[in-house]
Design a protein around this motif. Structure first.
Motif, PDB file in Angstrom:
ATOM      1  N   ASP A 257       0.828  -1.205   0.000  1.00  0.00           N
ATOM      2  CA  ASP A 257       0.000   0.000   0.000  1.00  0.00           C
ATOM      3  C   ASP A 257       0.863   1.257   0.000  1.00  0.00           C
ATOM      4  O   ASP A 257       0.570   2.235  -0.701  1.00  0.00           O
ATOM      5  CB  ASP A 257      -0.935   0.011   1.213  1.00  0.00           C
TER       6      ASP A 257
ATOM      7  N   ARG B 162       2.480   1.558  -3.476  1.00  0.00           N
ATOM      8  CA  ARG B 162       1.510   1.984  -4.494  1.00  0.00           C
ATOM      9  C   ARG B 162       1.331   3.493  -4.474  1.00  0.00           C
ATOM     10  O   ARG B 162       1.184   4.129  -5.519  1.00  0.00           O
ATOM     11  CB  ARG B 162       0.167   1.284  -4.273  1.00  0.00           C
TER      12      ARG B 162
ATOM     13  N   ALA C 184       2.545   5.913  -7.575  1.00  0.00           N
ATOM     14  CA  ALA C 184       1.349   6.384  -8.268  1.00  0.00           C
ATOM     15  C   ALA C 184       1.762   7.203  -9.489  1.00  0.00           C
ATOM     16  O   ALA C 184       2.638   8.051  -9.418  1.00  0.00           O
ATOM     17  CB  ALA C 184       0.491   7.228  -7.330  1.00  0.00           C
TER      18      ALA C 184
ATOM     19  N   ILE D 205       1.477  -0.267  -9.885  1.00  0.00           N
ATOM     20  CA  ILE D 205       0.840  -1.270  -9.035  1.00  0.00           C
ATOM     21  C   ILE D 205       1.622  -2.576  -9.082  1.00  0.00           C
ATOM     22  O   ILE D 205       1.895  -3.203  -8.051  1.00  0.00           O
ATOM     23  CB  ILE D 205      -0.623  -1.485  -9.463  1.00  0.00           C
TER      24      ILE D 205
ATOM     25  N   ALA E 200       4.916  -2.135  -7.200  1.00  0.00           N
ATOM     26  CA  ALA E 200       4.704  -2.081  -5.749  1.00  0.00           C
ATOM     27  C   ALA E 200       4.450  -3.463  -5.173  1.00  0.00           C
ATOM     28  O   ALA E 200       5.033  -3.851  -4.149  1.00  0.00           O
ATOM     29  CB  ALA E 200       3.534  -1.149  -5.434  1.00  0.00           C
ATOM     30  N   ASP E 201       3.583  -4.233  -5.827  1.00  0.00           N
ATOM     31  CA  ASP E 201       3.215  -5.548  -5.293  1.00  0.00           C
ATOM     32  C   ASP E 201       4.381  -6.530  -5.362  1.00  0.00           C
ATOM     33  O   ASP E 201       4.614  -7.305  -4.418  1.00  0.00           O
ATOM     34  CB  ASP E 201       2.023  -6.106  -6.070  1.00  0.00           C
TER      35      ASP E 201
END
Length: 243
Positions: free
Chosen positions: A143, A146, A150, A156, A159-160
């Protein structure tokens, strides 16, 4: 009582009376190690600790939660640490530092951490509970990343995958330390594995840009339609040699 008595209260010394929460943890682990997790009831735990059932549920929602008593606090600390950033800190280094908070929670009480590791390995239900806890750490890191990524075309995904990489590296170092019985310098082990993550995802990787690839030079050459192609090619080559 087991040597897990006093968990969470620091070194303190034996003269410091454990809190009710610590007494419940100590009683639970003494019984888990003697009888087994499945064979121990909450009534057994509160009986050994000398408190009522209501006191148990004041601290722990379930018997599984007494095995992981400090994860809620650690998760809150990690969340606060990530939120404290002003947005200027390097994000990969930031999530690696956040992972070290979890490592320190284990390192603060090696004997308890080793006992928990051995217990969790032997009880499938506890392994499932542990996986749900690990997922919450990973989701917290993702989170944060992300938000930091952005606007990136692959933000995304980046980030994951990065959050999963940090968790995998952290777990590798932590579990190897736990398998050794808590011997050696777990912080040094953690630094080593997190260096792999930072070398793969750190500033050099970030410098490739939000689109996930390096920026390319663009050369614009103005020529008449009737200009021979060889002159166009020569003009482009001359421009590149000058840049």
């Amino acid at each position: 009582m087991s040597e897990v008595r006093g968990h969470g209260s620091g070194s303190g010394g034996n003269s410091v009376k454990p809190s009710m929460r610590d007494a419940l943890i100590a009683a639970a682990f003494e019984l888990f190690l003697e009888r087994g997790f499945e064979q121990t009831t909450i009534d057994d735990i509160v009986g050994l600790a000398g408190v009522g059932r209501r006191s148990f549920f004041r601290y722990f929602p379930s018997k599984e939660d007494v095995v992981f008593p400090d994860h809620e606090r650690c998760l809150a600390e990690m969340t606060a640490f990530l939120q404290q950033g002003g947005g200027e800190e390097e994000p990969v280094a930031r999530v690696c530092d956040a992972a070290r908070l979890v490592m320190r929670m284990y390192a603060d009480n090696p004997s308890f951490s080793v006992q928990r590791y051995r217990l969790t390995k032997s009880v499938p239900g506890l392994r499932s509970h542990e996986l749900s806890v690990v997922w919450r750490y990973e989701r917290t890191l993702a989170d944060y990343l992300r938000r930091r990524f952005a606007g990136w075309s692959d933000g995304i995904l980046r980030a994951d995958v990065l959050a999963a990489s940090v968790v995998a590296a952290h777990n590798h170092a932590l579990r190897s330390w736990l398998r050794s019985g808590g011997q050696g310098d777990v912080a040094a082990r953690m630094d080593l594995v997190l260096e792999y993550v930072q070398s793969a995802w750190g500033p050099e990787g970030e410098a490739q840009g939000a689109g996930g690839r390096e920026a390319e030079d663009v050369v614009v050459l103005i020529a008449k339609r009737s200009t021979p192609m060889w002159r166009v090619v020569r003009g482009i080559e001359a421009t590149l040699e000058e840049s």
